[in-house]
Design an enzyme around this catalytic site. Structure first.
Site, PDB file in Angstrom:
ATOM      1  N   LEU A  62       0.790  -1.168   0.100  1.00 30.60           N
ATOM      2  CA  LEU A  62       0.071   0.263   0.444  1.00 30.60           C
ATOM      3  C   LEU A  62       0.811   1.390  -0.267  1.00 30.60           C
ATOM      4  CD1 LEU A  62      -2.632  -0.623   2.622  1.00 30.60           C
ATOM      5  CD2 LEU A  62      -2.553  -1.213  -0.059  1.00 30.60           C
ATOM      6  N   LYS A  63       2.584   1.106   0.325  1.00 34.55           N
ATOM      7  CA  LYS A  63       3.200   1.512   0.423  1.00 34.55           C
ATOM      8  C   LYS A  63       3.426   2.865  -1.755  1.00 34.55           C
ATOM      9  CE  LYS A  63       5.325   1.028   4.157  1.00 34.55           C
ATOM     10  NZ  LYS A  63       6.497   1.237   5.301  1.00 34.55           N
ATOM     11  N   GLY A  84      -9.145  -0.864  11.360  1.00 33.56           N
ATOM     12  CA  GLY A  84      -9.491  -0.189  12.435  1.00 33.56           C
ATOM     13  C   GLY A  84      -7.931   0.101  13.140  1.00 33.56           C
ATOM     14  N   ARG A  92      -3.760   8.546   5.488  1.00 33.93           N
ATOM     15  CA  ARG A  92      -1.774   8.862   5.151  1.00 33.93           C
ATOM     16  C   ARG A  92      -1.658   7.991   3.786  1.00 33.93           C
ATOM     17  NH1 ARG A  92      -1.048  10.139  10.252  1.00 33.93           N
ATOM     18  NH2 ARG A  92      -1.272   8.228  10.451  1.00 33.93           N
ATOM     19  N   GLY A 126      -4.381   2.688  23.406  1.00 38.21           N
ATOM     20  CA  GLY A 126      -5.469   2.539  24.327  1.00 38.21           C
ATOM     21  C   GLY A 126      -5.725   1.016  23.848  1.00 38.21           C
ATOM     22  N   HIS A 127      -5.896  -0.296  24.962  1.00 37.82           N
ATOM     23  CA  HIS A 127      -6.230  -1.341  24.747  1.00 37.82           C
ATOM     24  C   HIS A 127      -7.636  -1.283  25.432  1.00 37.82           C
ATOM     25  CE1 HIS A 127      -3.292  -3.276  22.323  1.00 37.82           C
ATOM     26  NE2 HIS A 127      -2.306  -2.639  23.026  1.00 37.82           N
ATOM     27  N   ASP A 128      -8.077  -2.900  25.507  1.00 32.10           N
ATOM     28  CA  ASP A 128      -9.620  -2.993  25.873  1.00 32.10           C
ATOM     29  C   ASP A 128     -10.018  -2.331  27.192  1.00 32.10           C
ATOM     30  OD1 ASP A 128     -11.565  -5.496  25.317  1.00 32.10           O
ATOM     31  OD2 ASP A 128     -10.924  -5.245  27.612  1.00 32.10           O
ATOM     32  N   TYR A 131     -10.081   1.282  27.429  1.00 32.08           N
ATOM     33  CA  TYR A 131     -11.459   1.994  27.484  1.00 32.08           C
ATOM     34  C   TYR A 131     -12.807   1.568  28.853  1.00 32.08           C
ATOM     35  CZ  TYR A 131      -8.714   1.591  23.557  1.00 32.08           C
ATOM     36  OH  TYR A 131      -7.700   1.641  22.223  1.00 32.08           O
ATOM     37  N   ASP A 157     -13.479  -5.056  23.424  1.00 28.90           N
ATOM     38  CA  ASP A 157     -13.218  -4.891  22.158  1.00 28.90           C
ATOM     39  C   ASP A 157     -14.285  -6.640  21.208  1.00 28.90           C
ATOM     40  OD1 ASP A 157     -10.685  -3.932  22.376  1.00 28.90           O
ATOM     41  OD2 ASP A 157      -9.569  -6.446  22.524  1.00 28.90           O
TER      42      ASP A 157
END
Length: 377
Positions: A62-63, A84, A92, A126-128, A131, A157
């Protein structure tokens, strides 16, 4: 490829990642959607990577301009895209909503994040657990005399994340049937978890829920809604909230029975919990299950992962299946007219690159050139 299930008419592009987005893609693929994962590089197959079952994969660089163009051509034929990444990453890459929807105005662009697309934490890692921490759900889970405990990553999650991403994407697709237009779905875990907390907000408002852990009906505080250790070091779950079911529990187990107004009286809970724990430690888990067989006492064994398939109810419904020796959940929910088709095993990253690109309209000579110059990686 012939597909079967309630979502067999949908094509969904999934940007490879971790956590809630792959599960969302898997659950929709289980129901027949053609889910195509755009991977960054080819890899080896992993039969245990259940989140990849029923999906196809294309590996693109994808670059490169050619890789981005290939992705855009594929997205142009899709009903929805799910990703995600942190806010701004897709932009970008040249694959943000504006670029994708210029090619496909009817595209539903599902964005899955923890903090959301906006707000002061939007760009923070951050992670589950984090949150859950700011939604009030984590503070309610765990022992009274210790810090909160993470309930795996099921609540944030997968509950507030995957399920709300699916809900949002499918709702937007239904709306597209009316308007003919696509839209961006901002699915944030910190939005989804509070939406599941409605009953607790209600009980807190009415004074039926406190902020102290193990002091409420559903958090392990009530003697009639918790788990108890058995004589063999295993456990049973006990949950007869209704008075008639509670009476049946007490009668079958030989527990002290109290009337309904005393059942919910928190002043009685410490004494009853201690007394019940002593009784349940006198027999093994399986002995207790024989006692409660066929009853409405709301008792079930606490099973470990290696015990699931053997349970009679799990076996009768076929809740778990095996593929290449890997135990996994069968597709859910179940449909009487458009049932899900047979499971297709997880594909290696990039395993279907040529076939997927043909779906996007690429000719074989174009695909050969992309393989040669590294666009397909």
């Amino acid at each position: 490829m012939s597909r079967q299930g309630a979502l067999a008419h949908l094509r969904i592009v999934e940007m490879a990642g971790l956590g809630p987005c792959p599960l969302a893609g898997q659950l929709m693929a289980d129901l027949g959607a053609e889910v195509i994962v755009i991977d960054r590089a080819s890899g080896r197959p992993d039969p245990a990577d259940v989140n990849r079952r029923n999906k196809l994969s294309v590996a693109l660089n994808l670059k490169s301009d050619a890789g981005r163009e290939a992705a855009l051509r594929l997205i142009a034929s899709a009903d929805a895209l799910i990703e995600g990444f942190r806010p701004g990453v897709m932009e970008r890459l040249g694959l943000g909503p504006e670029a994708c929807m210029a090619r496909n105005p009817g595209l539903v662009f599902g964005r899955m994040t923890g903090w959301g697309q906006t707000g002061p934490l939007a760009q923070r890692a951050g992670h589950d657990l984090n949150y859950m921490a700011i939604t009030g759900s984590l503070a309610a889970i765990g022992p009274a005399d210790g810090p909160p405990l993470p309930p795996l990553n099921l609540v944030a999650d997968y509950g507030g994340g995957s399920m709300f991403l699916i809900f949002g994407v499918l709702a937007a697709l239904l709306e597209r049937g009316v308007s003919g237009k696509g839209q961006v779905v901002d699915a944030a875990i910190v939005d989804g978890v509070p939406a599941m907390m409605g009953v607790f907000h209600w009980m807190f408002h009415t004074g039926d829920w406190t902020t102290q852990r193990q002091n409420n009906m559903l958090d392990g505080g009530a003697p009639y809604y918790r788990c108890y250790e058995t004589a063999d070091g295993k456990a049973i779950s006990v949950g007869p909230i209704e008075p008639q079911f509670f009476a049946e529990l007490c009668g079958k187990a030989g527990l002290e029975h109290v009337p309904p107004h005393e059942q919910v009286n928190k002043a009685n809970w410490p004494r009853l919990s201690s007394a019940y724990a002593d009784v349940f430690r006198r027999r093994t888990r399986d002995e207790w299950m024989e006692i409660f067989e066929g009853s409405d006492a709301c008792v079930a064994p606490v099973l470990t992962l290696n015990e699931l398939e053997a349970h009679p109810h799990n076996a009768a419904r076929g809740i778990y299946v095996r593929q290449n020796g890997v135990m996994q959940a069968a597709p859910a929910p179940r449909f009487d007219r458009t049932p899900s088709g047979p499971l297709r095993p997880p594909q290696a990253a990039g395993a279907n690159s040529a076939d997927v690109l043909r779906l996007a309209g690429f000719a074989d000579d174009e695909i050969s050139a992309m393989l040669a110059d590294g666009t397909i990686c």
